[in-house]
Design a protein around this motif. Structure first.
Motif, short mmCIF file in Angstrom:
data_model
loop_
_atom_site.label_atom_id
_atom_site.label_comp_id
_atom_site.label_asym_id
_atom_site.label_seq_id
_atom_site.Cartn_x
_atom_site.Cartn_y
_atom_site.Cartn_z
N ASN A 84 -5.54 43.56 17.39
CA ASN A 84 -6.82 42.87 17.49
C ASN A 84 -7.18 42.07 16.24
OD1 ASN A 84 -7.17 43.93 20.03
ND2 ASN A 84 -8.40 45.65 19.34
N ASN A 85 -6.83 42.53 15.07
CA ASN A 85 -7.29 41.91 13.83
C ASN A 85 -6.25 41.05 13.13
OD1 ASN A 85 -9.67 43.31 14.27
ND2 ASN A 85 -9.02 45.03 13.02
N CYS A 86 -5.06 40.99 13.65
CA CYS A 86 -3.99 40.21 13.03
C CYS A 86 -3.82 38.88 13.75
CB CYS A 86 -2.70 41.02 13.08
SG CYS A 86 -1.34 40.32 12.16
N MET A 88 -1.65 35.50 15.02
CA MET A 88 -0.30 35.30 15.56
C MET A 88 0.63 34.81 14.45
SD MET A 88 0.84 35.64 18.69
CE MET A 88 -0.55 35.26 19.72
N GLY A 89 1.77 35.47 14.29
CA GLY A 89 2.75 35.09 13.28
C GLY A 89 2.48 35.68 11.90
N GLN A 90 1.40 36.40 11.74
CA GLN A 90 1.05 36.99 10.45
C GLN A 90 1.88 38.24 10.21
OE1 GLN A 90 -3.07 38.08 10.11
NE2 GLN A 90 -2.91 38.64 7.97
N THR A 91 2.48 38.33 9.01
CA THR A 91 3.28 39.48 8.63
C THR A 91 2.48 40.34 7.66
OG1 THR A 91 5.32 38.23 8.90
CG2 THR A 91 5.45 40.24 7.60
N LEU A 92 2.45 41.63 7.92
CA LEU A 92 1.72 42.57 7.08
C LEU A 92 2.68 43.59 6.50
CD1 LEU A 92 -1.17 43.22 9.60
CD2 LEU A 92 -1.30 41.81 7.57
N THR A 93 2.57 43.83 5.19
CA THR A 93 3.38 44.84 4.54
C THR A 93 2.68 46.18 4.63
OG1 THR A 93 2.35 44.45 2.39
CG2 THR A 93 4.32 43.15 2.91
N GLN A 94 3.37 47.21 4.18
CA GLN A 94 2.80 48.56 4.21
C GLN A 94 1.52 48.63 3.39
OE1 GLN A 94 5.18 51.54 2.24
NE2 GLN A 94 4.45 53.15 3.58
N GLU A 96 -0.62 46.17 2.70
CA GLU A 96 -1.69 45.44 3.39
C GLU A 96 -2.24 46.24 4.58
OE1 GLU A 96 0.49 41.90 4.23
OE2 GLU A 96 -0.40 40.81 2.55
N LEU A 97 -1.37 46.97 5.26
CA LEU A 97 -1.81 47.79 6.39
C LEU A 97 -2.76 48.89 5.93
CD1 LEU A 97 1.52 48.13 8.39
CD2 LEU A 97 -0.50 46.89 9.12
N THR A 98 -2.46 49.52 4.79
CA THR A 98 -3.31 50.60 4.32
C THR A 98 -4.60 50.07 3.70
OG1 THR A 98 -2.08 50.67 2.25
CG2 THR A 98 -1.46 52.25 3.96
N PRO A 104 -4.07 55.06 7.61
CA PRO A 104 -3.61 56.08 6.66
C PRO A 104 -2.15 55.87 6.25
CG PRO A 104 -4.61 57.08 8.61
CD PRO A 104 -4.52 55.62 8.87
N GLU A 105 -1.84 56.25 5.02
CA GLU A 105 -0.48 56.07 4.50
C GLU A 105 0.55 56.83 5.31
OE1 GLU A 105 -0.02 56.64 0.29
OE2 GLU A 105 -1.88 55.59 -0.13
N GLU A 106 0.17 58.02 5.83
CA GLU A 106 1.11 58.81 6.62
C GLU A 106 1.54 58.08 7.88
OE1 GLU A 106 -2.17 60.35 6.03
OE2 GLU A 106 -1.38 60.86 4.06
N ALA A 107 0.66 57.24 8.43
CA ALA A 107 0.97 56.54 9.66
C ALA A 107 1.95 55.39 9.45
CB ALA A 107 -0.31 56.01 10.30
N VAL A 108 2.02 54.86 8.23
CA VAL A 108 2.91 53.71 7.97
C VAL A 108 3.96 54.03 6.91
CG1 VAL A 108 1.29 51.92 8.69
CG2 VAL A 108 1.21 52.75 6.35
N LYS A 109 4.32 55.30 6.76
CA LYS A 109 5.31 55.70 5.77
C LYS A 109 6.65 55.01 5.99
CE LYS A 109 4.47 60.27 3.98
NZ LYS A 109 4.72 61.67 4.14
N LEU A 110 7.07 54.91 7.24
CA LEU A 110 8.39 54.35 7.55
C LEU A 110 8.38 52.84 7.73
CD1 LEU A 110 9.60 57.02 10.12
CD2 LEU A 110 10.28 56.79 7.75
N VAL A 111 7.21 52.22 7.81
CA VAL A 111 7.10 50.80 8.11
C VAL A 111 7.30 49.98 6.85
CG1 VAL A 111 5.57 48.99 8.96
CG2 VAL A 111 5.54 51.24 10.03
N LYS A 112 8.18 48.97 6.94
CA LYS A 112 8.36 48.03 5.85
C LYS A 112 7.42 46.85 6.04
CE LYS A 112 12.34 46.26 3.39
NZ LYS A 112 13.77 46.03 3.51
#
Length: 194
Positions: A84-86, A88-94, A96-98, A104-112
């Motif tokens: 909803n908030n991103c 189109m074509g926008q790339t977010l790093t770990q 930026e997501l947090t 939460p950091e635990e939810a995106v631990k594995l995401v690059k």
């Protein structure tokens, strides 16, 4: 040995105390009347204020209540935030997501990184996933993930996340709250998280 041949044990006598050595406390010797206190006496009174009566809600607000309950049932808030908030074509790093999306950091631990590629599609790049793949049945690859929300279920497809079952990898998954299952395999489900 016969019983009548046994000798009884000697009887022990207690130590005798002379009555002149016993002294009563002075309080007992005085003839003051004893004052009794009530054990359950109230020292400080407590004021009780009645609760305000709830205001009746109109019928127009019932869809909002259903929506709030439905959102609480869904455990996909983080994925919805990204979709909803991103842009189109926008790339977010770990990071930026947090920070920006308060995930939460635990939810995106594995995401690059995550890129929104379509209205309901995300392209995910993973960090090192060998430990997760070794411990669980999950198969994670850099790839796309399509997401659809219906009622209290999230339908996922794509090659980013797969589950190994009977030597086959299934990429169509249904997530309900904290549990998930493969629609084409009956009776197989698992818990997400701890």
């Amino acid at each position: 040995m016969p019983v009548n041949m046994l000798k009884p044990a000697p009887v022990k006598t207690g130590v005798k105390i002379a009555s002149k050595n016993i002294k009563a406390p002075k309080e007992i010797g005085t003839k003051k009347p004893v004052t009794t206190q009530k054990a359950f006496a109230v020292k400080n009174t407590i004021s009780i204020t009645p609760l305000p009566t709830p205001v009746s809600k109109t019928e127009n607000s019932s869809p909002n209540i259903k929506k709030e309950v439905n959102d609480k049932l869904l455990n996909f808030v983080n994925v919805r935030k990204i979709l909803n908030n991103c842009k189109m074509g926008q790339t977010l790093t770990q990071k930026e997501l947090t920070q920006n999306f308060e995930i939460p950091e635990e939810a995106v631990k594995l995401v690059k990184s995550v890129t929104k590629t379509a209205e309901n599609e995300l392209s995910v790049k993973w960090k090192s996933t060998w430990l997760v793949e070794k411990v669980s049945d999950a198969e994670l690859e850099d790839g796309k993930m399509k997401v659809k929300f219906k009622a209290n279920k999230m339908y996922m497809s794509g090659n980013a996340i797969g589950i190994k079952y009977n030597r086959k990898i299934y990429t169509n998954l249904v997530i309900v709250g904290r549990s998930a299952y493969i629609p084409s395999v009956k009776g197989y489900s698992w818990q997400i998280g701890r």
